[in-house]
Design a protein around this motif. Structure first.
Motif, PDB file in Angstrom:
ATOM      1  N   THR A  42       0.832  -1.200   0.000  1.00  0.00           N
ATOM      2  CA  THR A  42       0.000   0.000   0.000  1.00  0.00           C
ATOM      3  C   THR A  42       0.862   1.244   0.000  1.00  0.00           C
ATOM      4  O   THR A  42       2.050   1.208   0.297  1.00  0.00           O
ATOM      5  N   ARG A  43       0.211   2.363  -0.327  1.00  0.00           N
ATOM      6  CA  ARG A  43       0.712   3.687  -0.005  1.00  0.00           C
ATOM      7  C   ARG A  43      -0.175   4.191   1.124  1.00  0.00           C
ATOM      8  O   ARG A  43      -1.402   4.208   0.978  1.00  0.00           O
ATOM      9  N   SER A  44       0.430   4.617   2.208  1.00  0.00           N
ATOM     10  CA  SER A  44      -0.337   4.820   3.436  1.00  0.00           C
ATOM     11  C   SER A  44       0.046   6.101   4.148  1.00  0.00           C
ATOM     12  O   SER A  44       1.219   6.488   4.193  1.00  0.00           O
ATOM     13  N   LEU A  45      -0.976   6.766   4.709  1.00  0.00           N
ATOM     14  CA  LEU A  45      -0.805   7.885   5.627  1.00  0.00           C
ATOM     15  C   LEU A  45      -1.444   7.525   6.956  1.00  0.00           C
ATOM     16  O   LEU A  45      -2.357   6.692   7.007  1.00  0.00           O
ATOM     17  N   PHE A  46      -1.008   8.170   8.019  1.00  0.00           N
ATOM     18  CA  PHE A  46      -1.599   7.910   9.332  1.00  0.00           C
ATOM     19  C   PHE A  46      -2.315   9.161   9.819  1.00  0.00           C
ATOM     20  O   PHE A  46      -1.689  10.191  10.082  1.00  0.00           O
ATOM     21  N   GLY A  47      -3.641   9.055   9.915  1.00  0.00           N
ATOM     22  CA  GLY A  47      -4.453  10.134  10.447  1.00  0.00           C
ATOM     23  C   GLY A  47      -5.030  11.022   9.374  1.00  0.00           C
ATOM     24  O   GLY A  47      -4.295  11.654   8.613  1.00  0.00           O
ATOM     25  N   ALA A  48      -6.376  11.055   9.286  1.00  0.00           N
ATOM     26  CA  ALA A  48      -7.066  11.916   8.319  1.00  0.00           C
ATOM     27  C   ALA A  48      -8.467  12.197   8.833  1.00  0.00           C
ATOM     28  O   ALA A  48      -9.005  11.456   9.672  1.00  0.00           O
ATOM     29  N   GLU A  49      -9.065  13.277   8.315  1.00  0.00           N
ATOM     30  CA  GLU A  49     -10.418  13.656   8.733  1.00  0.00           C
ATOM     31  C   GLU A  49     -11.196  14.196   7.547  1.00  0.00           C
ATOM     32  O   GLU A  49     -10.662  14.929   6.712  1.00  0.00           O
ATOM     33  N   LEU A  50     -12.467  13.815   7.461  1.00  0.00           N
ATOM     34  CA  LEU A  50     -13.412  14.334   6.475  1.00  0.00           C
ATOM     35  C   LEU A  50     -14.694  14.720   7.214  1.00  0.00           C
ATOM     36  O   LEU A  50     -15.048  14.084   8.204  1.00  0.00           O
ATOM     37  N   ARG A  51     -15.402  15.726   6.712  1.00  0.00           N
ATOM     38  CA  ARG A  51     -16.638  16.176   7.349  1.00  0.00           C
ATOM     39  C   ARG A  51     -17.700  16.402   6.279  1.00  0.00           C
ATOM     40  O   ARG A  51     -17.413  16.999   5.235  1.00  0.00           O
ATOM     41  N   PHE A  52     -18.933  15.941   6.569  1.00  0.00           N
ATOM     42  CA  PHE A  52     -20.024  16.040   5.611  1.00  0.00           C
ATOM     43  C   PHE A  52     -21.294  16.531   6.306  1.00  0.00           C
ATOM     44  O   PHE A  52     -21.664  16.028   7.372  1.00  0.00           O
ATOM     45  N   ASP A  53     -21.955  17.466   5.670  1.00  0.00           N
ATOM     46  CA  ASP A  53     -23.228  17.990   6.157  1.00  0.00           C
ATOM     47  C   ASP A  53     -24.344  17.039   5.723  1.00  0.00           C
ATOM     48  O   ASP A  53     -24.493  16.744   4.536  1.00  0.00           O
TER      49      ASP A  53
END
Length: 319
Positions: A42-53
């Motif tokens: 994989t290609r990987s990052l640690f920690g993310a956030e998304l927000r949806f109304d």
């Protein structure tokens, strides 16, 4: 730091989907190369956030590729039954869990059966399904029947016939004590992880009431951005909408947080194709009726409008 996409002249920069595409680009461009349990890499990052109304029927259904939302809804309704056998899913044509039992069957028997034939046999033969179709105590089992043990004498313990129904308790808590900080459904039962075909990825749901608005925070310990996340976002939004209706609340916001956020190396074609597409449209979800219980919804109760996605993009599932 989150990526900031540049918007083509024809694009709507306020569209909810740009944050998903920015995350996909960031993972692909900046993610570290990792060797994972599947061996694919994989290609990987640690920690993310998304927000949806989620107000006014909004639903985070991706438009840059078709998301089969009825499949996601059927899977979510299956979770709420507490079932852990793929037979009910296969009978509805839902194959998203079939690869794990199929791989186990092939390893144990040496038979190179096709997925289509394996699923057909699961549906037709109850004994075969009981032996080869069970996934162990995955999601739904923990959600509605988290095991409880009680002393049985002589230092022994026995399991109660019915464990904790976290979803039923959540509905009760939202109705009776909306200000609580304990509106949580948890799937990560450490005592049973080794019995699960796949430990829960979307593991923790927490809900928050602000006035009459119900919001959800989903923590996902492991996130396949290309294939899993579109389903997980829809499922969490659907869960929030159902709970809001059952508790006389209005849907607020979906906050998604990811731990290990990754793209599989063999998804390059999907990533490049999807990142070259522009999001458009404003999908809405309507609940056609209000059942007596959160456990009484059916697929016919969910009506999606305003959804005109671009074509599906196929990619292999890493098992």
């Amino acid at each position: 730091m989150a990526a900031h996409p540049t918007f083509p002249d024809s694009a709507d920069p306020s569209h909810f989907e740009w944050q998903y595409l920015a995350l996909m680009r960031r993972v692909w461009d900046e993610g570290s190369e990792r060797v994972d349990r599947t061996g694919v890499g994989t290609r990987s990052l640690f920690g993310a956030e998304l927000r949806f109304d989620l107000a006014e029927g909004r639903i985070p259904l991706l438009t840059t590729k078709r998301v089969y939302w009825k499949t996601a809804a059927r899977e979510f309704l299956w979770f709420l039954t507490g079932d852990t056998n793929i037979r009910a899913l296969c009978a509805q044509g839902v194959e998203i869990w079939t690869d794990w039992p199929l791989a186990h069957y092939r390893r144990e028997t040496g038979e190179d059966i096709s997925r289509k034939d394996f699923s057909a046999r699961i549906v037709a033969d109850a004994e075969f399904a009981a032996r080869w179709g069970d996934l162990g105590p995955v999601y739904g089992k923990q959600w509605v029947n988290w095991p409880i043990y009680e002393p049985a004498g002589d230092g022994l313990f026995r399991q109660r016939p019915q464990g904790v129904n976290q979803v039923a308790d959540l509905v009760r808590s939202l109705r009776e004590n909306p200000g609580s900080r304990r509106h949580i459904v948890e799937g990560w039962n450490v005592a049973e992880l080794d019995r699960m075909a796949l430990p829960p990825c979307h593991k923790s749901y927490q809900f928050h009431v602000d006035g009459r608005r119900l919001s959800c925070l989903l923590y996902q310990r492991s996130c396949d951005v290309a294939l899993g996340l579109p389903f997980n976002l829809f499922g969490a939004a659907l869960f929030t909408r159902m709970l809001a209706q059952q508790c006389d609340l209005e849907p607020g916001e979906l906050v998604w947080m990811g731990g290990d956020v990754h793209l599989y190396r063999n998804h390059a074609a999907l990533v490049h194709e999807q990142l070259n597409r522009l999001p458009a449209g404003s999908p809405r979800l309507e609940l056609a009726r209000r059942p007596d219980s959160i456990f009484a919804y059916g697929i016919e109760d969910f009506v999606v409008t305003g959804y005109a996605p671009q074509a599906a993009i196929a990619a292999p599932v890493a098992v």
